[in-house]
Design a protein around this motif. Sequence first.
Motif: not given
Length: 166
Positions: A51-60, A71-75, A121-125, A130-134
């Motif tokens: 089970p995995m998700i992806l979320v896009s975050l502004d690079r800044g 290495g962790r985040f909540g949705v 937990t973060t698998e990769s970035l 102008d964004h980073v996909v977590a």
Amino acid sequence: MNETVLDQVALGFREVMAKVCTPVAVITAFDDRRPHGTTVSAFTSLSMGPPMILVSLDRGSDLLAIIRRTGRFGVNVLAHDQADTAMRFARKGADKFDGVDWSDSADLPRLDGAAGWLGCTTESLVDGGDHVVALGNIVETGVTSTAPLTYHDRVFGTHRAFEVAR
């Protein structure tokens, strides 16, 4: 492509994407014991095994810097009545959690009243413009029967099923 054409493509792209109904979520993390969060609409499931998700975050984003470090985040998938919460977490500032009910779940900030919850937990970035996909591995879930908040045509709403013709 020249700059004028790129500007036209970007404007058209923005208009097309306004027609796409998206979920509204607040991504959260702890910086030491201080909660941080930001509103996103670029979030989706990625994999069922695992089970995995992806979320896009502004690079800044300040939150992205915290996620890189921890290495962790909540949705927190917001509920239909949480448009004010979406707006609160969309702005800049360290006081976003002031007056907001939340708890610690899977060692991550979890907003009360959300329609759904994913601890990750973060698998990769992955860099993307102008964004980073977590990419996140799911370590905890929670769901309620509350309808989710969505964003479509630059306004908040929620999904309604078509009436079934008889």
